[in-house]
Design an enzyme around this catalytic site. Structure first.
Site, short mmCIF file in Angstrom:
data_model
loop_
_atom_site.label_atom_id
_atom_site.label_comp_id
_atom_site.label_asym_id
_atom_site.label_seq_id
_atom_site.Cartn_x
_atom_site.Cartn_y
_atom_site.Cartn_z
N GLU A 1 7.47 2.71 14.52
CA GLU A 1 8.19 3.32 13.40
C GLU A 1 8.07 4.82 13.57
OE1 GLU A 1 6.31 0.97 9.98
OE2 GLU A 1 8.43 0.37 9.94
N THR B 1 0.20 -13.06 8.75
CA THR B 1 1.60 -13.15 8.32
C THR B 1 2.52 -12.63 9.42
OG1 THR B 1 0.85 -12.79 6.07
CG2 THR B 1 3.21 -12.62 6.44
N CYS C 1 -3.60 0.73 6.72
CA CYS C 1 -3.74 -0.04 7.96
C CYS C 1 -4.37 0.75 9.09
CB CYS C 1 -2.38 -0.58 8.38
SG CYS C 1 -1.16 0.71 8.44
N GLU D 1 4.13 -4.18 12.27
CA GLU D 1 3.17 -3.10 12.00
C GLU D 1 2.04 -3.77 11.23
OE1 GLU D 1 0.98 -0.87 10.75
OE2 GLU D 1 2.34 0.06 9.30
N ASN E 1 0.80 -1.23 0.00
CA ASN E 1 0.00 0.00 0.00
C ASN E 1 0.84 1.28 0.00
OD1 ASN E 1 0.77 -0.66 2.60
ND2 ASN E 1 -1.14 -0.01 3.55
#
Ligand SMILES: NC(=O)C1=CN([C@@H]2O[C@H](COP(=O)(O)OP(=O)(O)OC[C@H]3O[C@@H](n4cnc5c(N)ncnc54)[C@H](O)[C@@H]3O)[C@@H](O)[C@H]2O)C=CC1
Ligand SMILES: C[N+](C)(C)CCCC(=O)O
Length: 522
Positions: free
Chosen positions: A496, A264, A316, A282, A185
């Site tokens: 982050e 994942t 997200c 994340e 994305n």
């Protein structure tokens, strides 16, 4: 670096060859014309030809459905080569002072800034988002490198005085070779959000982009090299789950930083656990946006659109559960539907476009599937939620849909519980602050949240009580690189951006110095 060779036109397509400057050539590129034939792997300071052509996957241009390039996954030997190349660069880079690293990083930031328009175009062609958004993404990318360059010179330890003249000091040291695994994305931005703090701390990185968006991370690798990093400091290996798992299992890797889905993310954590590697995850979200009746109405409507429709809703941290206080529900719904219907959908390279194409046909189908499931469960579609075919004939194979607003939603509906990752906003009425906080927190996710109100006490009280890594007050989805971004609960951990991320890419060594004699008990 960017050698300019002649372009080869194949039919009406613009075909780009190895070592030719894709970025420079983007000036004339338009939707539906680009074919990328460059090698997309990068290590040892150059693009690397895939060792074998097996398992190649076509990469599509979302706006047209045309094949843009082939993604050829790296196998074990290639992954090993990339990691070894990173390790040898790490040995040199980690010996530089923070200021020396900063100088190189500032140069990389400058080059990105200079080429922003062309990098953004390439991102649009590969990702399908509108150029107006991609330009912001590229700006956030160079800002992140500039920000961590600024912090690199300040990395330091502590001096601690001990009895008898003895003392100790701490050294802030890098971790070594870090692996970055990215989602599709924000392909270029994710690569910088991961590499900038890693490199500032003296680490090297092997980055694996999503197999759907392989083309821009390698541009970042070329820019770092042009700016002066040692060969191997930032490498790109292409591939999907198999390549990703080779990276997570490799014994020379010290840390994995991952952006993607929860399932994942769990696998990445499991694999990393076997080698006791640090991880930053994340992951996804189903974030609440709470709109109180005392809000600035105009800003709240804008905020709800920003919270749901950036990058075709594939974000997200989107605020997809929009809780609206019952008294203002009718006006809110009317205004948000009116503006959603007016969003210009179409060729993402046109400046006037505000919504481009979703990443892939399966993603489009998945999102449309969520809309029909919502209808079955009793939600009312106020607008959108349909496939969309733009009038421009070259876009007829693109993965477009109309942005969707769902009303009559309940907290137990699938569309309210699951991350849709598409342009679908669910609107939910509420009455009291206590009730809305309880409902907002009733999720396994915890990435972001938002509140619109003019009551400052309420705003901070709500921010305190929401279980999420970020709370936006009277805005949504802005991304200043100076502040930490990351999840609570199943949205992940680690951060982050912001100063704290240096902690996630470095470790402290304690050095204890005796100035007198050893007092032995033996
Ligand atoms: N939090 C976020 O920003 C994102 C969330 N998602 C969510 O995930 C859904 C699926 O999208 P995907 O791209 O398939 O996400 P994903 O989580 O499967 O993939 C993300 C990255 O992980 C890699 N990967 C996949 N399996 C791996 C494994 N076993 N080991 C190591 N790396 C592995 C992928 O190749 C990709 O680079 C979306 O529909 C959306 O709901 C997707 C992208 C970003
Ligand atoms: C840039 N921003 C804040 C809109 C989204 C970044 C997080 C993501 O990767 O989805």
């Amino acid at each position: 670096m960017f050698l300019s060779r002649g372009r080869v036109f194949l039919g009406s397509f613009l075909r780009l060859n190895m070592a030719q400057s894709i970025v420079d050539s983007m000036r004339t590129a338009s939707t539906g014309t680009l074919l990328v034939t460059d090698h997309l792997n990068y290590w040892g300071g150059k693009r690397v030809k895939p060792r074998q052509e097996r398992n190649a996957e076509p990469v599509f241009e979302p706006a047209t459905g045309r094949v843009l390039c082939q993604m050829i996954p790296c196998g074990a030997e290639e992954v090993d080569e990339a990691i070894k190349s990173a390790h040898s660069a790490y040995l040199k880079w980690s010996k530089l002072s923070g200021m020396e690293r900063a100088r190189v990083m500032l140069e990389a930031a400058r080059i990105i800034r200079e080429r922003r328009d062309n990098i953004a175009k390439l991102e649009v062609i590969n990702n399908g988002k509108s150029i107006s958004e991609a330009l912001v993404d590229i700006d956030v990318a160079w800002q992140s490198i500039e920000y961590y360059a600024g912090l690199a010179g300040g990395l330091a330890g502590q001096h601690v005085q001990l009895p008898g003249g003895a003392f100790a000091y701490t050294r802030r040291e890098p971790l070594g070779v870090c692996v970055g695994i990215g989602a599709w994305n924000y392909p270029f931005q994710i690569a910088t959000w991961k590499s900038a703090p890693a490199l500032a701390c003296g680490n090297a990185m092997v980055f694996k982009p999503s197999p759907m968006t392989p083309v821009t991370a390698v541009i970042l690798a070329e820019i770092y090299k042009e700016a002066g990093v040692p060969d191997g400091l930032f490498n790109v290996v292409q591939g999907g789950a198999e390549t990703g798992s080779l990276l997570c299992h490799h014994p020379m890797v010290a840390k994995v930083t991952f952006t993607g889905s929860v399932p994942t993310g769990k696998k990445v954590m499991e694999m990393s656990a076997k080698g006791v590697k640090q991880v930053t995850l994340e992951l996804g979200g189903k974030s609440p946006l709470i709109i109180f009746k005392d809000c600035d109405f105009e800003n709240a409507v804008k905020g709800a659109l920003m919270a749901n429709f950036l990058t075709q809703g594939q974000v997200c941290c989107n605020g997809t559960r929009v809780f609206v206080q019952r008294e203002i529900m009718p006006q809110f719904v009317e205004e948000v539907v009116k503006r959603t219907k007016a969003i210009p959908i179409g060729d993402p390279l046109l400046e006037s476009t505000r919504m481009g194409a979703l990443i892939s046909k399966p993603q489009l189908e998945k999102v449309l599937g969520y809309v029909s499931q919502a209808k079955k469960e009793g939600a009312k579609v106020l607008c959108g939620g349909e496939p969309y075919v733009p009038s421009d004939p070259k876009l007829k194979g693109g993965y477009f849909m109309t942005p969707c607003i769902l009303d009559n939603c309940r907290d137990d509906m699938t569309c309210v519980k699951e991350e849709i990752f598409g342009p679908v906003m669910s609107i939910l009425p509420f009455d009291t602050e206590e009730e809305v906080i309880r409902r907002a927190n009733n999720t396994t996710f915890g990435l972001a949240s938002g509140v619109f109100t003019r009551d400052i006490s309420r705003a901070h009280r709500v921010a305190e009580n929401l279980e999420a890594g970020t709370c936006f007050i009277n805005n949504y989805n802005i991304s200043p690189v100076e502040v930490p971004f990351g999840g609570y609960k199943m949205s992940g951990f680690g951060r982050e951006n912001g100063q704290v991320t240096l902690e996630y890419f470095s470790q402290l060594k304690t050095v204890i110095v005796e100035m007198g004699d050893v007092e032995s008990v033996f």
